[in-house]
Design an enzyme around this catalytic site. Structure first.
Site, PDB file in Angstrom:
ATOM      1  N   LEU A 139       0.756  -1.032   0.132  1.00  0.00           N
ATOM      2  CA  LEU A 139      -0.093   0.032   0.016  1.00  0.00           C
ATOM      3  C   LEU A 139       0.920   1.090   0.006  1.00  0.00           C
ATOM      4  O   LEU A 139       0.704   2.188  -0.784  1.00  0.00           O
ATOM      5  CB  LEU A 139      -1.045   0.033   1.234  1.00  0.00           C
ATOM      6  CG  LEU A 139      -2.086  -1.008   1.535  1.00  0.00           C
ATOM      7  CD1 LEU A 139      -2.751  -0.924   2.613  1.00  0.00           C
ATOM      8  CD2 LEU A 139      -2.929  -1.031   0.146  1.00  0.00           C
ATOM      9  N   SER A 148      -4.515   0.835  10.294  1.00  0.00           N
ATOM     10  CA  SER A 148      -4.824  -0.137  10.766  1.00  0.00           C
ATOM     11  C   SER A 148      -5.111  -1.339  10.151  1.00  0.00           C
ATOM     12  O   SER A 148      -4.286  -1.806   9.447  1.00  0.00           O
ATOM     13  CB  SER A 148      -5.809   0.235  11.904  1.00  0.00           C
ATOM     14  OG  SER A 148      -6.366  -0.602  12.664  1.00  0.00           O
ATOM     15  N   TYR A 151      -1.051  -9.837  16.517  1.00  0.00           N
ATOM     16  CA  TYR A 151      -1.325  -8.803  15.570  1.00  0.00           C
ATOM     17  C   TYR A 151      -2.455  -8.148  15.654  1.00  0.00           C
ATOM     18  O   TYR A 151      -2.565  -6.827  15.785  1.00  0.00           O
ATOM     19  CB  TYR A 151      -1.438  -9.455  14.148  1.00  0.00           C
ATOM     20  CG  TYR A 151      -1.974  -8.846  12.978  1.00  0.00           C
ATOM     21  CD1 TYR A 151      -1.130  -7.628  12.789  1.00  0.00           C
ATOM     22  CD2 TYR A 151      -3.217  -8.737  12.732  1.00  0.00           C
ATOM     23  CE1 TYR A 151      -1.399  -6.909  11.511  1.00  0.00           C
ATOM     24  CE2 TYR A 151      -3.591  -8.011  11.738  1.00  0.00           C
ATOM     25  CZ  TYR A 151      -2.637  -7.284  11.116  1.00  0.00           C
ATOM     26  OH  TYR A 151      -3.018  -6.178  10.016  1.00  0.00           O
ATOM     27  N   LYS A 202      -2.925  -3.735  16.723  1.00  0.00           N
ATOM     28  CA  LYS A 202      -3.791  -2.712  15.894  1.00  0.00           C
ATOM     29  C   LYS A 202      -5.055  -2.258  16.894  1.00  0.00           C
ATOM     30  O   LYS A 202      -5.373  -1.122  16.638  1.00  0.00           O
ATOM     31  CB  LYS A 202      -4.358  -3.587  14.747  1.00  0.00           C
ATOM     32  CG  LYS A 202      -3.446  -3.892  13.546  1.00  0.00           C
ATOM     33  CD  LYS A 202      -2.584  -2.796  13.169  1.00  0.00           C
ATOM     34  CE  LYS A 202      -1.761  -3.073  11.852  1.00  0.00           C
ATOM     35  NZ  LYS A 202      -1.181  -1.877  11.318  1.00  0.00           N
ATOM     36  N   THR A 240      -0.906  -7.953  -0.340  1.00  0.00           N
ATOM     37  CA  THR A 240       0.196  -7.183   0.073  1.00  0.00           C
ATOM     38  C   THR A 240       1.166  -8.392   0.736  1.00  0.00           C
ATOM     39  O   THR A 240       0.872  -9.433   0.963  1.00  0.00           O
ATOM     40  CB  THR A 240       0.033  -6.276   1.064  1.00  0.00           C
ATOM     41  OG1 THR A 240      -0.442  -6.893   2.195  1.00  0.00           O
ATOM     42  CG2 THR A 240      -0.969  -5.107   0.489  1.00  0.00           C
TER      43      THR A 240
END
Length: 283
Positions: free
Chosen positions: A19, A139, A153, A157, A188
């Site tokens: 991104l 986020s 993880y 966030k 990604t």
């Protein structure tokens, strides 16, 4: 670039791929300037080669608070301020809560929570002095829910969500806007550099259940390049949202998630009242 729009200066972490790379390219293509960071300055060469002096390439380990402040100040000096801070660098650690080591847990927070915290804190004085600024915190849909085998993880966030919501209220009167971008599923390399955990056989059934249920997921894997119009819309909006989902089919599961929470609070309200020393409703 429209002649009526002054170019913006962006500071983007994790700008060499995913991104971050697509957003940096989109900003540069419309005439903006970008301080692009990566753990390896060499990985930013494609941006520099194509856009020249519009780009300031900075090598940065976001977990290093002193280095983060130094990079922010270097960008401010080079471009005379930062208009848009994009905290994009991130990592997705896979593993159950028990499987993740202490070192891995701390590293996950260093990248996903403390990294954005350090750059944000460093950028705030300059934004406040100039009277405007946009902070985009990347986020995740996983910042709103929590699934097995991704607890560390998700929690990193969730922490980013909380501090960003508080920050948004704190700086609302200073011309600074904070937006949490919550991508669903995109192709990604988010987990590419995450360390591997040692799987415990006690959780094999959990992993098998997740794999079996993957076919029923409503999420559609998206193309990171398709997100550029969305992020530019957020940056250019006079009053951007605090939270925005990137991707389709996320609203209905989120509605169910929050409905379930409210239902459980209501079901156990008698215990909440008991803790207060209050008489249960209807008695």
């Amino acid at each position: 670039m429209s002649s009526s729009r002054a170019p913006l200066t962006w500071f983007i972490t994790g700008a060499s791929r995913g991104l971050g790379f697509h957003w940096a390219t989109a900003a540069l293509e419309r005439g903006d300037r970008v301080a692009a960071t990566s753990r390896s300055a060499a990985s930013l060469e494609p941006l520099v080669a194509k856009f020249g002096e519009q780009v300031l390439a900075l090598e940065l380990d976001v977990a290093d608070s002193a280095a983060a402040a130094q990079a922010i100040h270097a960008a401010e000096d080079h471009f005379d301020g930062i208009d848009v801070l994009v905290n994009n660098a991130g990592q997705a650690l896979m593993g159950t809560v028990e499987e993740v080591s202490e070192e891995q847990a701390r590293a996950q927070y260093d990248v996903n929570f403390f990294g954005p915290l350090w750059t944000t804190r460093a950028a705030l004085p300059g934004m406040r002095a100039q009277g405007h600024g946009r902070i985009i915190q990347v986020s995740s849909y996983g910042g709103l829910v929590a699934y097995p085998t991704m607890g560390l993880y998700h929690s990193s966030k969730w922490a980013l969500e909380a501090v960003s919501q508080a920050l948004a209220a704190e700086v609302a009167g200073q011309g600074i806007h904070v937006t949490l971008v919550e991508p669903l599923t995109f192709a990604t390399e988010l987990g590419a550099n995450a360390p591997a955990v040692e799987p415990m056989p006690e959780y094999d059934s959990v992993r098998q259940g997740l794999m079996a249920g993957a076919a029923d997921s409503p999420f559609v894997t998206g193309d990171p390049a398709a997100t550029v119009d969305a992020v530019l819309a957020i940056v250019d909006a006079p009053e951007p949202p605090l939270r925005v989902l990137f991707g389709i089919n996320g609203v209905e599961p989120m509605r169910a998630e929050y409905a379930s929470r409210i239902a459980e609070f209501e079901k156990w309200d008698h215990v909440a009242r008991l803790a207060q020393g209050a008489t249960p409703a209807g008695q």
